[in-house]
Write a protein that holds these residues in place. Structure first.
Motif, short mmCIF file in Angstrom:
data_model
loop_
_atom_site.label_atom_id
_atom_site.label_comp_id
_atom_site.label_asym_id
_atom_site.label_seq_id
_atom_site.Cartn_x
_atom_site.Cartn_y
_atom_site.Cartn_z
N LEU A 33 25.81 -22.79 52.70
CA LEU A 33 24.53 -22.21 53.12
C LEU A 33 23.58 -23.32 53.50
CD1 LEU A 33 23.82 -19.44 50.43
CD2 LEU A 33 24.73 -19.12 52.74
N THR A 34 22.56 -22.96 54.25
CA THR A 34 21.45 -23.89 54.48
C THR A 34 20.21 -23.30 53.82
OG1 THR A 34 20.81 -22.80 56.52
CG2 THR A 34 22.39 -24.62 56.70
N LEU A 35 19.17 -24.12 53.78
CA LEU A 35 17.95 -23.70 53.10
C LEU A 35 17.36 -22.43 53.73
CD1 LEU A 35 16.12 -24.52 50.76
CD2 LEU A 35 14.82 -25.92 52.37
N ASP A 36 17.64 -22.23 55.02
CA ASP A 36 17.11 -21.02 55.69
C ASP A 36 17.50 -19.74 54.98
OD1 ASP A 36 16.23 -22.77 57.54
OD2 ASP A 36 17.91 -22.44 58.94
N ALA A 37 18.66 -19.78 54.30
CA ALA A 37 19.15 -18.56 53.65
C ALA A 37 18.43 -18.26 52.34
CB ALA A 37 20.65 -18.70 53.38
N VAL A 38 17.64 -19.23 51.88
CA VAL A 38 17.04 -19.11 50.54
C VAL A 38 15.70 -18.38 50.62
CG1 VAL A 38 16.06 -20.44 48.62
CG2 VAL A 38 18.21 -21.17 49.69
N ASP A 39 15.55 -17.31 49.81
CA ASP A 39 14.32 -16.53 49.81
C ASP A 39 13.29 -17.05 48.82
OD1 ASP A 39 15.40 -14.62 51.59
OD2 ASP A 39 16.48 -13.70 49.93
N ALA A 40 13.76 -17.65 47.73
CA ALA A 40 12.82 -18.10 46.70
C ALA A 40 13.45 -19.23 45.92
CB ALA A 40 12.47 -16.95 45.75
N VAL A 41 12.59 -20.07 45.31
CA VAL A 41 13.06 -21.21 44.53
C VAL A 41 12.54 -21.10 43.10
CG1 VAL A 41 13.01 -23.72 44.29
CG2 VAL A 41 13.15 -22.68 46.58
N CYS A 42 13.45 -21.28 42.15
CA CYS A 42 13.09 -21.30 40.73
C CYS A 42 13.35 -22.70 40.21
CB CYS A 42 13.95 -20.31 39.95
SG CYS A 42 13.80 -18.62 40.53
N LEU A 43 12.36 -23.31 39.59
CA LEU A 43 12.52 -24.69 39.16
C LEU A 43 12.18 -24.84 37.69
CD1 LEU A 43 12.12 -27.98 40.68
CD2 LEU A 43 10.33 -27.58 39.01
N THR A 44 12.86 -25.78 37.04
CA THR A 44 12.42 -26.17 35.72
C THR A 44 12.55 -27.67 35.55
OG1 THR A 44 12.48 -25.59 33.39
CG2 THR A 44 14.59 -26.01 34.43
N SER A 45 11.75 -28.19 34.63
CA SER A 45 11.74 -29.59 34.29
C SER A 45 10.98 -29.66 32.98
CB SER A 45 11.02 -30.38 35.40
OG SER A 45 11.18 -31.76 35.19
N ALA A 46 11.42 -30.52 32.07
CA ALA A 46 10.78 -30.58 30.74
C ALA A 46 9.44 -31.33 30.81
CB ALA A 46 11.76 -31.10 29.73
N PRO A 47 8.93 -31.93 29.74
CA PRO A 47 7.51 -32.33 29.74
C PRO A 47 7.06 -33.17 30.94
CG PRO A 47 8.47 -32.72 27.59
CD PRO A 47 9.59 -32.28 28.49
N ASP A 48 5.86 -32.88 31.41
CA ASP A 48 5.23 -33.67 32.47
C ASP A 48 5.12 -35.14 32.08
OD1 ASP A 48 4.90 -31.16 33.48
OD2 ASP A 48 2.79 -31.39 33.97
N ALA A 49 5.08 -35.37 30.77
CA ALA A 49 4.90 -36.74 30.28
C ALA A 49 6.07 -37.64 30.69
CB ALA A 49 4.76 -36.73 28.75
N PHE A 50 7.26 -37.08 30.89
CA PHE A 50 8.39 -37.92 31.32
C PHE A 50 8.11 -38.56 32.68
CE2 PHE A 50 11.56 -35.30 28.72
CZ PHE A 50 11.59 -36.25 27.73
N ASP A 51 7.76 -37.73 33.63
CA ASP A 51 7.53 -38.24 34.97
C ASP A 51 6.16 -38.87 35.10
OD1 ASP A 51 9.44 -35.94 35.01
OD2 ASP A 51 9.75 -36.65 37.04
N GLY A 52 5.30 -38.61 34.11
CA GLY A 52 3.93 -39.11 34.23
C GLY A 52 3.21 -38.46 35.39
#
Lengths: 563, 388
Positions: A33-52
């Motif tokens: 697939l390409t991104l065009d096929a994607v209707d929505a994105v769900c994201l996760t990542s743990a504490p903001d403190a890691f990336d600062g």
């Protein structure tokens, strides 16, 4: 529909956005697939403190393919990776999207001087942080409670670390695969916070994982070999972790019950063929297998010892190699478990393939203050019969797993190592309940709140009862004595430097209350401390008390009390 | 067919520059008790799932989702955190109900920003660490750049923006919960100090503490719980480009896409005609106008006249931010979106007291998580249940 991941690395050259992009691209390519096929994105990542980065979800969104798309970042601590698959499920099941890209990213290496810095602020801002707790404490406290309650042998627990690091030797993305490791190696490794030793622990890592989910209708267009999400469950326990018995993860069982009910699983031990329980520490895998109702409480360690959990055993557990072997970029590690089930159930796990054509698996993650359980059941059946055979499926993970590991020297010497420090300072209102509690400590008294609904005395006190959900009724004073519910002997500081004098953190169950709190022990030989030991508060001199948890200098054994 | 969703209870606490003596847990408990009472639910028996909205650095706690269950009655229940504005929580709660995994969902968001001593430094940490932080001294600078691009593109003026700030502060004179009501004129705002020109001091929402809790229910449960449901007719959300170098300056394209999705779900074809009241993000005064445009409620060419002729005022053709918005209720950070919903619910129920707008049938609420973000959620709320 598809899955992809980067290598799990101690330090990646890629930024968080680049990691998210690499995993997303691999997942989309795996189902053509390409991104065009994607209707929505769900994201996760743990504490903001890691990336600062404050509002890290916003920052990562374009790396995860969210430009111009519906995008939400969910977050349940260490449980996030499995949870984001649940988020993908309800985004599709609600009819709001047909094809969803699910992305989990973690870049822990940015945190200086050690990623554990991000964990210093997970503890209660008023009652726990002044004690200087480090993350190892709570794992050691829980592990000791688990071992003490069932009289477990450390060797049986170490067998989990051995199994997972050996399994990971077959994973192209793995950071710590070792085909020759033995139980003796684990038992001989450095003691960090007794009973936790270095090889009981998963490594801090950078990495990302992505999945593509689709509705029944869309799935038919995309692949002839879908893997179905059959059940989901998630559950959160009280934040007052010192008021609970840590011996059994009730929140995992609650989450599993919900997921099994949805999946029609009534006999998990028979109907689940592969498990990917969360294993940041070796004992956690066993704890979670019990919470998932795959083993009776206290019996998972013997299964580890007897090889039941091996890849060719009766119930393969963490055939991926888990967090202990593949690595632990927190949120990404959880989603890696769901990806592993996808590959296993499709028969695409290569050298890691579990024999016997498994048809159903369970993935689980865990986090917060030993408090959250997230569970997903995947299976080969669950959707409508498929007839379409439009696209061939490419084997995954791809032959070359993306990601550029850097050594510390390469990183320091590289163009683009940018240093910055957030000035994040706070002055918290302790609140009505804790202000009075702290005032009590200054007077050398321990105060609790009585709830007449459930007949408990709450220490630490709160103005509401979380079980009855009503206001609590009255202030009561309890004795400044208690018993050690669990303890650890910690030999390292939060940034993993050796300590000259070990610290002895303990959860003290306060006499006359239904709870207790975290503190440290003193005036005792570490080797003499036992679970169940009677202890008393040693107060600072009146003139030195400030209305703080530190007004109690430490707890010491009651003279003439239980050994 | 997915079930319809309605709001059956709301509760709030705080909405004050500081809430001294109360912990964030106690603030949340107050709002939750009121919402459950309003909905007539026994939280321990009736609620299936909880959604909380928070950002770690504003709480000063890593993994803040640890600390939410107790004061909401959510122990041993499905609880999740959405890292973002509360309106994304409403979207999430709606999806949980439509997917069939829950019938009654609680959505919570709060601000305890008075606990934060170094807000500017934390907000600066929302900028790209490599590209932008060394160059851009403050997130306010990004607002100034965006405002100037917006004025350039639309031909609107600084005076129009000043009138918006004055309108919202005045509107809040009738809002007992507002933290910053004031009888201001456009000239007062225009005379205030420029911060990042063209943005002026009185065009920036002052911060406030507060908590809002909303109870959502599936249509099967709605009639048991309330005689005055507020139906969620449409929900949409979208992201733009968080990268400063590649975003569309001066235009809230992400709001436009979110609104299009929400209107499509609600069956709204002509928003300017069909929507009776709007509560939109006004963290900065110009943002209200930018968002009104993106929501399709007015053409840019008409916006200046609408402002000058009072059409956005409570008695006007298109009442916008009758509550006083963030400019007058206070910037509640993650709770801003739920504060918008709270006002829409009170207006649709006819419970808005002195500021009640006549005959509100359909309202729209919109949120934005603040600089430098480019994401938005939009919900359409109505007194009638709308199309199935």
């Amino acid at each position: 529909m598809g899955a992809g991941m980067t290598r799990f690395m101690r330090r990646a050259q890629e930024t968080g956005k680049e990691l998210a992009w690499e995993a997303s691209r691999a997942a989309l390519e795996s189902c053509e697939l390409t991104l065009d096929a994607v209707d929505a994105v769900c994201l996760t990542s743990a504490p903001d403190a890691f990336d600062g980065v404050h509002m890290k979800g916003e920052y990562l969104s374009d790396g995860a393919g969210a430009f111009g798309r519906p995008f939400i970042r969910t977050y349940v601590g260490g449980g996030s990776g499995v949870f984001t698959a649940i988020q993908g499920w309800y985004t599709v099941a609600s009819g709001m999207a047909d094809v969803v890209l699910v992305v989990a990213e973690e870049k822990m290496s940015s945190t200086q001087p050690h990623p554990q810095a991000a964990f210093l602020t997970i503890f209660d801002n008023v009652l726990e942080r002044p004690l200087g707790p480090n993350l190892l404490w709570i794992f050691a406290l829980e592990m000791n409670r688990y071992m003490s309650a069932y009289g477990l042998d450390k060797r049986d627990i170490a067998a989990v670390a051995v199994k997972n690091k050996r399994n990971a030797a077959d994973h192209p993305a793995a950071l710590l695969g070792r085909s020759d490791i033995t139980v003796e190696d684990v038992l001989a490794s450095e003691t960090l916070a007794w009973p936790v030793q270095r090889l009981d622990v998963s490594p801090v890592s950078d990495g990302a994982v992505a999945l593509v989910l689709a509705s029944e209708e869309a799935a038919e267009r995309i692949t002839d070999r879908p893997v179905w999400i059959q059940g989901v469950g998630w559950n959160l326990d009280t934040a007052y972790w010192t008021n609970r018995d840590l011996v059994f993860p009730e929140y995992v069982r609650n989450a599993a019950r919900a997921a099994y009910a949805m999946a029609g699983v009534t006999e998990p031990r028979k109907q689940i063929h592969i498990a990917e329980p969360y294993d940041p520490f070796d004992y956690k895998e066993l704890h979670h297998l019990e919470g998932l109702m795959l083993f009776d409480p206290g019996t998972a360690p013997e299964a580890a010892r007897d090889g039941v959990l091996n890849r060719d055993g009766d119930l393969p557990s963490c055939p991926s190699g888990g967090l202990l072997g593949v690595g632990n970029p927190i949120a990404a590690a959880g989603l890696m478990k769901v990806a592993e089930l996808f590959w296993q159930l499709r028969g695409e796990a290569g050298a890691r393939q579990v024999p016997g054509s498994p048809e159903r698996g369970v993935a689980q993650a865990w986090g917060d203050l030993m408090q959250v359980g997230t569970v997903v059941v995947l299976g080969n059946e669950g959707g409508p019969p498929t007839t379409a055979t439009r696209l061939p499926d490419s084997p995954t993970p791809p032959a070359s797993t993306p990601g550029h590991p850097l050594t510390e020297a390469e990183f320091r010497g590289a163009t683009g190592a940018v240093e910055d420090a957030v000035d994040a300072r706070y002055a918290w209102d302790a609140g009505v309940a804790i202000s009075r509690f702290l005032g009590g400590l200054r007077e050398g008294r321990i105060l609790g709140r009585e709830c007449r609904g459930c007949e408990r005395v709450l220490v630490p006190p709160r103005m509401f009862c979380e079980r009855c959900f009503r206001g609590t009724d009255a202030w009561v004073e309890v004795e400044p004595t208690g018993v050690v519910q669990t303890f650890s002997i910690c030999h390292v500081s939060w940034d993993m430097k050796p300590l000259e004098t070990p610290e002895i953190p303990a959860v003290i169950a306060i006499d006359g209350s239904s709870g207790g709190f975290l503190h440290v022990l003193g005036e005792v030989d570490p080797q003499e401390v036992r679970v169940g030991m009677a202890v008393e508060a040693v107060w600072k001199p009146v003139a030195e008390r400030t209305g703080s948890i530190l007004d109690i200098a430490y707890f010491r054994p009651v003279r003439g009390g239980a050994p | 067919m997915e079930p319809r969703v309605a709001i059956v209870g709301v509760g709030h606490a705080g909405f004050a520059p500081i809430t001294a003596g109360l912990s964030y847990k106690e603030l949340m408990f107050q709002a939750a008790e009121r919402a459950y009472d309003d909905a007539g639910v026994d939280v321990r028996a009736d609620v299936d799932s909880f959604v909380c909205c928070s950002e770690d650095f504003l709480e000063g706690t890593s993994i803040f989702d640890e600390y939410v269950p107790d004061q909401l009655g959510a122990v041993h229940r499905p609880v999740q955190t959405v890292a973002g504005d509360g309106l994304f929580g409403i979207v999430t709660g709606t999806m949980l109900i439509r997917s069939g995994v829950a019938n009654v969902v609680v959505v919570e968001a709060h601000s305890k920003v008075s606990d934060v001593l170094t807000l500017g430094s934390i907000e600066h940490f929302a900028l790209d660490p490599v590209w932008n932080r060394p160059l851009v001294p403050s997130v306010l600078a990004v607002a100034g750049l965006d405002m100037n691009a917006f004025l350039e593109r639309t031909g609107l003026t600084e005076e129009h923006c000043a009138l918006v700030a004055a309108k919202n502060r005045c509107n809040a004179l009738d809002n007992p919960r507002a933290a910053y009501p004031a009888d201001l004129s456009g000239d007062d705002v225009d005379d205030s100090a420029p911060l990042w020109w063209p943005l002026r001091e009185l065009e920036v929402a002052g911060r406030a503490d507060g908590c809002v809790v909303v109870v959502l229910a599936a249509e099967d449960r709605v009639r048991d719980l309330t005689e005055a449901p507020v139906w969620l007719l449409g929900a949409g959300w979208s992201s733009g480009s968080p990268t400063l170098e590649s975003r569309t300056w001066g235009e809230a394209d992400f709001v436009r896409r979110a609104a299009q999705r929400a209107y499509a779900m609600a069956g709204i074809r002509d928003p300017a005609e069909e929507i009776d009241l709007a509560e939109v993000d006004d963290t900065y005064a110009y943002k209200e106008l930018q968002h009104v445009e993106a929501l399709g409620l007015a053409e840019p060419a008409d916006l200046g006249d609408l402002v000058q002729e009072g059409d956005l005022e409570p008695e006007g053709e298109l009442p916008v931010n009758v509550s006083g918005g963030a400019l007058a209720q206070g910037n509640l950070f993650e709770a801003n979106g739920l504060a918008r919903v709270l006002e829409c619910v009170e207006q649709l129920r006819g419970e808005a007291g002195e500021r009640q707008v006549e005959d509100v049938q359909v309202a729209v609420a919109q949120s934005w998580p603040g600089v430098p973000s480019t994401s938005a959620a939009v919900v359409v709320l109505g007194r009638d249940e709308g199309p199935s």
